[in-house]
Enzyme design. Structure first.
Site, PDB file in Angstrom:
ATOM      1  N   TRP A   1     -38.450 -12.319  43.664  1.00 55.78           N
ATOM      2  CA  TRP A   1     -37.837 -12.709  42.378  1.00 55.78           C
ATOM      3  C   TRP A   1     -36.323 -12.802  42.506  1.00 55.78           C
ATOM      4  O   TRP A   1     -35.649 -13.395  41.667  1.00 55.78           O
ATOM      5  CB  TRP A   1     -38.216 -11.719  41.263  1.00 55.78           C
ATOM      6  CG  TRP A   1     -37.539 -10.365  41.334  1.00 55.78           C
ATOM      7  CD1 TRP A   1     -37.574  -9.487  42.362  1.00 55.78           C
ATOM      8  CD2 TRP A   1     -36.722  -9.750  40.317  1.00 55.78           C
ATOM      9  NE1 TRP A   1     -36.845  -8.355  42.062  1.00 55.78           N
ATOM     10  CE2 TRP A   1     -36.310  -8.488  40.810  1.00 55.78           C
ATOM     11  CE3 TRP A   1     -36.302 -10.136  39.051  1.00 55.78           C
ATOM     12  CZ2 TRP A   1     -35.501  -7.606  40.072  1.00 55.78           C
ATOM     13  CZ3 TRP A   1     -35.493  -9.255  38.324  1.00 55.78           C
ATOM     14  CH2 TRP A   1     -35.103  -8.018  38.834  1.00 55.78           C
ATOM     15  N   ASP A   2     -35.785 -12.251  43.580  1.00 56.39           N
ATOM     16  CA  ASP A   2     -34.348 -12.322  43.841  1.00 56.39           C
ATOM     17  C   ASP A   2     -33.834 -13.760  43.723  1.00 56.39           C
ATOM     18  O   ASP A   2     -32.711 -14.003  43.263  1.00 56.39           O
ATOM     19  CB  ASP A   2     -34.018 -11.844  45.268  1.00 56.39           C
ATOM     20  CG  ASP A   2     -34.549 -10.463  45.585  1.00 56.39           C
ATOM     21  OD1 ASP A   2     -35.577 -10.067  45.010  1.00 56.39           O
ATOM     22  OD2 ASP A   2     -33.950  -9.783  46.439  1.00 56.39           O
TER      23      ASP A   2
ATOM     24  N   GLU B   1     -37.769   0.401  40.747  1.00 55.97           N
ATOM     25  CA  GLU B   1     -38.950   0.777  41.530  1.00 55.97           C
ATOM     26  C   GLU B   1     -39.095   2.289  41.694  1.00 55.97           C
ATOM     27  O   GLU B   1     -40.034   2.747  42.344  1.00 55.97           O
ATOM     28  CB  GLU B   1     -38.899   0.104  42.896  1.00 55.97           C
ATOM     29  CG  GLU B   1     -39.025  -1.406  42.797  1.00 55.97           C
ATOM     30  CD  GLU B   1     -38.903  -2.100  44.149  1.00 55.97           C
ATOM     31  OE1 GLU B   1     -38.313  -1.501  45.062  1.00 55.97           O
ATOM     32  OE2 GLU B   1     -39.392  -3.243  44.259  1.00 55.97           O
TER      33      GLU B   1
ATOM     34  N   LYS C   1     -33.211   3.263  40.074  1.00 58.22           N
ATOM     35  CA  LYS C   1     -32.812   2.574  41.302  1.00 58.22           C
ATOM     36  C   LYS C   1     -31.890   1.389  41.013  1.00 58.22           C
ATOM     37  O   LYS C   1     -30.932   1.137  41.727  1.00 58.22           O
ATOM     38  CB  LYS C   1     -34.075   2.088  42.018  1.00 58.22           C
ATOM     39  CG  LYS C   1     -33.826   1.408  43.333  1.00 58.22           C
ATOM     40  CD  LYS C   1     -35.111   0.901  43.951  1.00 58.22           C
ATOM     41  CE  LYS C   1     -34.867   0.227  45.277  1.00 58.22           C
ATOM     42  NZ  LYS C   1     -36.034  -0.502  45.768  1.00 58.22           N
ATOM     43  N   GLN C   2     -32.235   0.643  39.982  1.00 59.43           N
ATOM     44  CA  GLN C   2     -31.469  -0.588  39.709  1.00 59.43           C
ATOM     45  C   GLN C   2     -31.596  -0.940  38.234  1.00 59.43           C
ATOM     46  O   GLN C   2     -32.506  -0.465  37.555  1.00 59.43           O
ATOM     47  CB  GLN C   2     -31.982  -1.734  40.563  1.00 59.43           C
ATOM     48  CG  GLN C   2     -33.374  -2.211  40.207  1.00 59.43           C
ATOM     49  CD  GLN C   2     -34.005  -3.009  41.345  1.00 59.43           C
ATOM     50  OE1 GLN C   2     -34.644  -2.429  42.204  1.00 59.43           O
ATOM     51  NE2 GLN C   2     -33.825  -4.309  41.338  1.00 59.43           N
TER      52      GLN C   2
HETATM   53  C1  BGC Z   1     -35.644  -4.227  44.998  1.00 62.54           C
HETATM   54  C2  BGC Z   1     -36.402  -5.426  44.464  1.00 62.54           C
HETATM   55  C3  BGC Z   1     -36.097  -6.616  45.340  1.00 62.54           C
HETATM   56  C4  BGC Z   1     -36.375  -6.304  46.805  1.00 62.54           C
HETATM   57  C5  BGC Z   1     -35.928  -7.410  47.719  1.00 62.54           C
HETATM   58  C6  BGC Z   1     -36.024  -3.993  46.447  1.00 62.54           C
HETATM   59  O1  BGC Z   1     -35.309  -2.916  46.963  1.00 62.54           O
HETATM   60  O2  BGC Z   1     -35.935  -3.071  44.249  1.00 62.54           O
HETATM   61  O3  BGC Z   1     -36.003  -5.698  43.140  1.00 62.54           O
HETATM   62  O4  BGC Z   1     -36.837  -7.709  44.928  1.00 62.54           O
HETATM   63  O5  BGC Z   1     -35.680  -5.139  47.177  1.00 62.54           O
HETATM   64  O6  BGC Z   1     -34.543  -7.601  47.613  1.00 62.54           O
END
Ligand code: BGC
Length: 772
Positions: free
Chosen positions: A363-364, A494, A606-607
């Protein structure tokens, strides 16, 4: 966490270059990532041309060539992806090993001095120089330069110069292509390549390999020239062939102090771009063309191509070298990863700089990368990214069917190469269904920027309807709450899995339904289109949209009572409430220090999650609401996903929190250069680099589209004298320069464009100065 100013900076600060001085074997793997090269078609880590027996991750990658490595799980469950795909580590084509007095050069076994390596971002090349004393007492000086051509993207060239400092005699160069490659992340320690054919001649060698599954073929070729003190030297090479390996061993007699130069022209041609039958001849042709042009001419053309890229893409920052270097590093790596010209390709989270994430599409791309490519390379590149997903719609529908959904509902994969789900991490990734929302949002984002509503008819609406159908089936009516709820999901954060009512996911689901209904209204009057479309998609417009409207009105959002605070998910307030400041710095990053159990229970995020939603849907919230949520969530966020800080820069800038915005800017921009998350050795965070670009443009620049008009709300971090960037907006190219007193707008195209600055409209033709 150390503050930026007290952190050890391994690489020297410079506006256009990344420089490493001194030989640090413990940093080698990180530096191999940092100094990576790529040209969109292929890429490689900054491995040494010669042998290196110290810790290293050898990495060469050819775009689009991947392998479906069988999934590794304990107990199989229905719905697991069959395979985890990876863009393969391909043949190592850089090999040039000097041999003096029977000893092969290996820096792990030498005394090394004056080691220096430089990534020249302006001109797109890697150079390295050092002196080494080998175990046999022979000392040499080495100066190497290489680049992956931005003009002929299947070709590359190396100039490797050796000067014996205390030795006269034969100097040999083992110039090779080695296809006996392992993937560090292979699930079952298998090798993925087998040999098709090979050939060596006096100064050339070719090796064609194929992947053991999917039958991708890649032919790698080399042609070698030698010079002594500027004069061409002819040689009779020893040619060696063994399984998956070809070599030209070149011997040059030398005196102490002679400058011996080997030029290596290399190519990688792949069957995704050429017919298999023609690969070898295509490789030969490309190698001859390179050699005929010669290193210098190839290099000039390559530099000119980079100059053209920078003309449009550069962001200048005056008064802060660390910030300037960092933004250029991010832009440089983005351009090395994806050029947007080939609709088959996409953007892996690590680009060509490492194996983690397998080079798949996440999804990035939609959530972070699209704006960068759309506003620097142009709308056709953004459209290619959208079409990539449109072409995979059937697979997304199949994927949803496998999980028990029907009637044309689509669930796009979290990780993919060809549209099939192929993630490697069941417990986290599987339930991150929010990715479907980002794919819908990208369609809106593209149309909002480009005004190209025709894309709805060209595929956009089909994707939106299939995603809306998924959301409509994924929610369920809760008689207890008398609301629609969404259970068992993982949000962008996550560090929480299998939660109920993740605010962000519910929000983006509702938004998709609303937007799809609006999009239908835009195209429905075209009777021809509509009848074909409804038949193709079997769309019951009245029935389906009635349900969607009901969900829109009645979906549940967790919220703290008597406040504006949206809760990340049900039960969030039960957690032990501490902030990151109270966390012992030795415990960070928590994903390397804590058990998964502890991470999942903790409050640490985490984000951006709720804040990710406020970033996308900023217009839906007052500043007061955004502030309350920012003030609550940011102090509880560890930013251990690279995708996190950039979103915080944009929101903090909007809220006038200048220091926070700047702190987060350095964190996103220098994430890999300063290795904040202790993982640069695995590869660079390419997709988050697009977030860094967003941080400047949408954060400090405050760029938005307001009622169809380009608008800016600029702020400038303390200590910056000025910054500037270019944007493509519709038919115009706009350059904005901001300093503490003025904003200069330049319309670099013909004609006039209306631009809002701090809410006031200006007609911009040529140059315009506005006081801040
Ligand atoms: C992130 C995800 C991301 C993936 C690839 C993970 O660490 O939490 O949101 O899609 O990395 O960049």
């Amino acid at each position: 966490m150390k503050s930026y100013s007290t952190m050890k900076k391994h690489y020297k600060e410079d506006p256009w270059r990344i420089i490493e001085e001194g030989f640090y074997p413990e940093m080698q793997k990180s530096s191999e990532s940092i100094f990576s090269l790529g040209n969109g078609r292929m890429g490689q880590r900054a491995n040494f041309e010669e042998n290196y027996s110290g810790p290293t991750l050898q990495g060469n990658y050819v775009a689009g060539v991947y392998y479906p490595d069988k999934t590794r799980v304990g107990w199989w469950k229905n719905g697991y992806p069959e395979y985890f795909a990876k863009v393969l580590n391909a043949a190592n084509w850089i090999g040039i090993v000097p041999i003096l007095k029977d000893e092969e050069l290996d820096l792990a076994k030498c005394e090394v001095s004056n080691f220096r390596r430089e990534l020249n971002m302006k001109e797109g090349y890697l150079s390295r120089s050092f002196e080494a004393t080998m175990q046999n007492g022979v000392s040499i000086k080495v100066e190497a330069i290489r680049f992956l051509s931005m003009v002929d993207d299947e070709t590359a060239a190396i100039r490797y110069k050796v000067t014996p400092l205390n030795y006269s005699g034969k100097v040999k160069f083992r110039c090779f292509i080695d296809g006996d490659i392992i993937n560090q992340d292979s699930n079952y320690d298998e090798k993925f390549w087998s040999e098709v054919e090979k050939e060596t001649e006096n100064d050339e060698a070719y090796l064609t390999l194929k992947t053991k599954k999917l039958d991708f073929h890649v032919c790698t070729g080399q042609k070698v020239y030698a010079y002594k003190n500027g004069e061409r030297v002819s040689f009779d090479s020893n040619q060696l062939e063994r399984r998956k390996y070809v070599e030209n061993l070149v011997t040059i007699p030398a005196e102490e102090g002679d400058e011996l130069v080997v030029y290596k022209y290399a190519v990688n041609v792949a069957s995704i771009n050429h017919s298999k039958r023609e690969l070898k001849s295509r490789a030969e042709e490309a190698v001859y063309m390179s050699a005929e042009k010669g290193f210098d001419q190839m290099f000039e053309n390559h530099k000119a191509a980079w100059a053209r890229k920078w003309e449009m893409n550069d962001i200048t920052i005056e008064g802060d070298v660390a910030a300037q270097q960092a933004i250029r590093f991010n832009i440089f790596q983005l351009n090395q990863t994806y050029t947007g010209e080939d609709p088959k390709l996409n953007i892996g989270p690590k680009g060509f700089t490492g194996e983690k994430y397998g080079g798949g599409t996440y999804w990035d791309t939609e959530a972070y990368c699209l704006p960068f490519y759309m506003l620097t390379a142009g709308s056709h590149v953004a459209k290619n990214l959208l079409l990539y997903r449109y072409r995979q719609l059937d697979k997304a529908i199949e994927n949803a069917q496998k999980l028990g959904f029907d009637k044309g509902a689509a669930l796009y994969p979290m990780v993919t190469m060809n549209g099939e789900e192929c993630h490697n991490e069941w417990e986290i990734t599987f339930e991150e269904i929010h990715r479907n929302g980002a794919i819908a949002f990208a369609i809106y984002n593209y149309i909002n920027h480009t005004g190209d509503e025709s894309y709805l008819k060209e595929g956009g609406l089909e994707v939106l309807i299939a995603i809306s159908r998924f959301w409509a089936q994924r929610v369920n009516w809760s008689t207890h709450r008398e609301k629609y709820v969404m259970l068992g999901v993982t949000g962008p954060n996550e560090y929480e899995n299998n939660v109920n009512n993740n605010w962000y996911t519910n929000y983006i689901a509702r938004w998709t339904l609303t937007y799809t209904i609006e999009a239908i209204a835009k195209v429905k009057d075209d009777a021809n289109f509509w009848s074909d479309f409804s038949a193709k998609t079997n769309f019951d417009v009245a029935g389906e949209t009635q349900l969607w409207n009901k969900i829109v009105e009645q979906i549940y959002f967790p919220k703290k009572e008597n406040s504006n605070l949206f809760l990340q998910q049900d039960g969030f307030l039960d957690k032990v409430d501490i902030t990151v400041k109270e966390l012992d710095p030795s415990q960070r990053p928590i994903n390397q220090k804590w058990s998964w159990d502890r991470i999942l229970r903790s409050i640490f995020i985490k984000q951006a999650d709720v804040l990710q939603g406020m970033y996308f849907f900023e217009k839906d919230f007052s500043e007061e609401v955004i502030r309350e949520n920012f003030d609550y969530y940011e102090p509880r966020t560890v930013h251990e996903s690279s995708l996190s800080p950039c979103v915080h820069v944009v929101l903090a800038s909007k809220l006038g929190m200048e220091e926070k915005a700047y702190e987060m800017y350095l964190r996103t921009a220098r994430l890999d250069l300063d290795d904040y998350n202790h993982e640069a050795d695995e590869g660079l965070h390419i997709t988050s680099m697009a977030g860094t670009w967003m941080a400047v443009v949408e954060g400090f620049g405050g760029k938005r589209i307001t009622d169809g008009r380009l608008s800016f709300n600029p702020s400038i971090p303390k200590g910056w004298e000025s910054y500037s960037f270019n944007l493509v907006y519709r038919e115009s190219i706009i350059r904005i320069t901001v300093n503490s007193e003025n904003i200069e707008l330049r319309n670099l195209s013909d004609g006039e464009i209306e631009i809002l600055v701090y809410g006031k409209a200006y007609a911009v033709k040529g140059k315009l100065n506005i006081s801040r």
